[in-house]
Design an enzyme around this catalytic site. Structure first.
Site, mmCIF file in Angstrom:
data_model
loop_
_atom_site.group_PDB
_atom_site.id
_atom_site.type_symbol
_atom_site.label_atom_id
_atom_site.label_comp_id
_atom_site.label_asym_id
_atom_site.label_seq_id
_atom_site.Cartn_x
_atom_site.Cartn_y
_atom_site.Cartn_z
ATOM 1 N N HIS A 1 -9.514 1.037 4.976
ATOM 2 C CA HIS A 1 -8.237 1.246 5.662
ATOM 3 C C HIS A 1 -8.472 2.182 6.854
ATOM 4 C CE1 HIS A 1 -4.140 2.563 6.465
ATOM 5 N NE2 HIS A 1 -3.743 1.474 5.829
ATOM 6 N N GLY B 1 2.764 -1.151 4.341
ATOM 7 C CA GLY B 1 2.815 0.278 4.036
ATOM 8 C C GLY B 1 4.259 0.721 3.796
ATOM 9 N N GLY B 2 4.910 1.228 4.840
ATOM 10 C CA GLY B 2 6.254 1.797 4.711
ATOM 11 C C GLY B 2 7.245 0.914 3.974
ATOM 12 N N GLY C 1 2.207 2.125 10.718
ATOM 13 C CA GLY C 1 3.140 3.239 10.551
ATOM 14 C C GLY C 1 3.835 3.653 11.835
ATOM 15 N N SER D 1 3.214 -2.291 10.422
ATOM 16 C CA SER D 1 4.666 -2.317 10.590
ATOM 17 C C SER D 1 5.270 -3.689 10.289
ATOM 18 C CB SER D 1 5.061 -1.831 11.991
ATOM 19 O OG SER D 1 4.618 -0.487 12.175
ATOM 20 N N GLU E 1 -5.578 -5.182 10.618
ATOM 21 C CA GLU E 1 -4.585 -4.135 10.828
ATOM 22 C C GLU E 1 -4.855 -3.406 12.143
ATOM 23 O OE1 GLU E 1 -2.573 -2.847 6.956
ATOM 24 O OE2 GLU E 1 -4.297 -1.581 7.216
ATOM 25 N N ASN F 1 0.870 -1.182 0.000
ATOM 26 C CA ASN F 1 0.000 0.000 0.000
ATOM 27 C C ASN F 1 0.904 1.228 0.000
ATOM 28 O OD1 ASN F 1 -1.828 2.028 0.478
ATOM 29 N ND2 ASN F 1 -2.242 1.448 2.602
ATOM 30 N N TRP F 2 1.031 1.835 -1.175
ATOM 31 C CA TRP F 2 1.964 2.983 -1.279
ATOM 32 C C TRP F 2 1.393 4.249 -0.648
ATOM 33 C CZ3 TRP F 2 3.278 2.394 -7.236
ATOM 34 C CH2 TRP F 2 3.953 1.181 -7.426
ATOM 35 N N LYS F 3 0.123 4.231 -0.298
ATOM 36 C CA LYS F 3 -0.554 5.427 0.245
ATOM 37 C C LYS F 3 -0.318 6.603 -0.707
ATOM 38 C CE LYS F 3 0.177 3.505 4.808
ATOM 39 N NZ LYS F 3 -0.008 3.691 6.226
ATOM 40 N N GLU G 1 -6.932 4.624 7.890
ATOM 41 C CA GLU G 1 -6.779 6.062 7.573
ATOM 42 C C GLU G 1 -8.049 6.608 6.922
ATOM 43 O OE1 GLU G 1 -3.059 5.658 5.469
ATOM 44 O OE2 GLU G 1 -2.129 5.076 7.359
HETATM 45 C C1 PEP Z 1 -0.862 0.092 6.047
HETATM 46 O O1 PEP Z 1 -0.904 1.281 5.791
HETATM 47 O O2 PEP Z 1 -1.755 -0.650 5.652
HETATM 48 C C2 PEP Z 1 0.279 -0.400 6.825
HETATM 49 C C3 PEP Z 1 0.239 -1.616 7.285
HETATM 50 O O3 PEP Z 1 1.318 0.487 7.014
HETATM 51 P P1 PEP Z 1 2.735 0.154 7.724
HETATM 52 O O4 PEP Z 1 3.234 -1.141 7.118
HETATM 53 O O5 PEP Z 1 3.601 1.313 7.364
HETATM 54 O O6 PEP Z 1 2.481 0.026 9.164
#
Ligand code: PEP
Length: 248
Positions: free
Chosen positions: A94, A232-233, A172, A211, A166, A9-11, A96
């Site tokens: 998600h 994500g990251g 994040g 994470s 999640e 997920n590049w956001k 967010e």
């Molecule tokens: C996400 O945004 O779905 C996510 C899991 O982010 P991160 O891996 O950065 O925690």
């Protein structure tokens, strides 16, 4: 046997050059990856990624969609529009979107239905906040999030869905749920679905997000009910992402 899925997920992180370099790096390290790998790009870059991954095993995903099929909804993007660019998966609900854009359980259910109706695979995100975990409400919150979707589409429709657990406190933040914490919620989700449709419950892929990294992916994905990751990251660095893909 459920296949492992790793979805990046590049956001809201991309530029044309960045996308060229990232996808190139991922493509060059894909040998030996047996997981299904999905790249969830921001809308403006779907066409670019579609071209870059054409003829490869990589799959294209989007990060959101409208609950409406078409019409006067300025700024919205429909299921058919993203399908036009070769999208097969779409992230729905998600945390967010839920917390920053006010998407309620009902809105998330509508969006999930829109994805299913269009033949897209929804990656349906559920998870509790830190406050909810500390108040011992994790299962109640996750059940409520899932039940809103089950009420609208029925448990049978989960045949065409991927669930992403999640925990909000892990997204994040660098804090990851332990394999035991994550496995316990994944098993709860599978059991909840099994109460309505055991066949679908055994088949559905439930992936973990929060994470996930090259260091912790293997321990998480080796749990019996964890079928991959939503990243994500670490999805913004080809080497880290590939190591996670190879952990499955
Ligand atoms: C996400 O945004 O779905 C996510 C899991 O982010 P991160 O891996 O950065 O925690």
């Amino acid at each position: 046997m459920r296949k492992t899925i790793v979805a990046g997920n590049w956001k809201m992180n991309a530029s044309k050059d960045f996308v060229d370099t990232l996808v190139d790096g991922i493509l060059s390290g894909m040998s030996g990856v047996s997981s299904e790998v999905i790249l969830c790009a921001p809308f403006p870059y779907l066409s670019q990624v579609e071209t870059l991954i054409g003829g490869t095993n990589l799959m294209l995903g989007a990060q959101n969609l409208s609950a409406k099929p078409k019409g006067a909804f300025t700024g919205e993007v429909s299921a058919d529009m993203i399908k036009d660019f070769g999208v097969g998966h779409v992230i729905v609900g998600h945390s967010e979107r839920r917390s920053l854009y006010g998407e309620s359980n009902d809105v998330v259910a509508e969006k999930t239905k829109a994805a299913i109706d269009a033949g897209l695979t929804a990656i349906l995100c559920v998870g509790e906040s830190l406050e909810e975990r500390e108040a011992d409400k994790t299962e109640a919150v996750v059940a409520e999030q899932l039940n809103a979707v089950i009420s609208l589409v029925g448990a049978g429709a989960f045949d065409g869905i991927v669930i992403a657990y999640e925990p909000v406190w892990a997204i994040g933040t660098g804090l990851t749920a332990s394999p035991e914490q994550a496995q316990s919620v994944h098993a709860f989700i599978r059991n909840l679905l099994a109460n309505s449709n055991d066949k679908v419950a055994q088949k559905i892929q439930i992936i973990y997000g929060g994470s996930m990294s090259a260091e912790n992916a293997a321990d998480l994905i080796s749990c019996p009910d964890i079928d991959g990751g939503l990243i994500g990251g670490a999805a913004l660095k080809a080497d880290d992402f590939l190591q996670i893909c190879k952990a499955g």
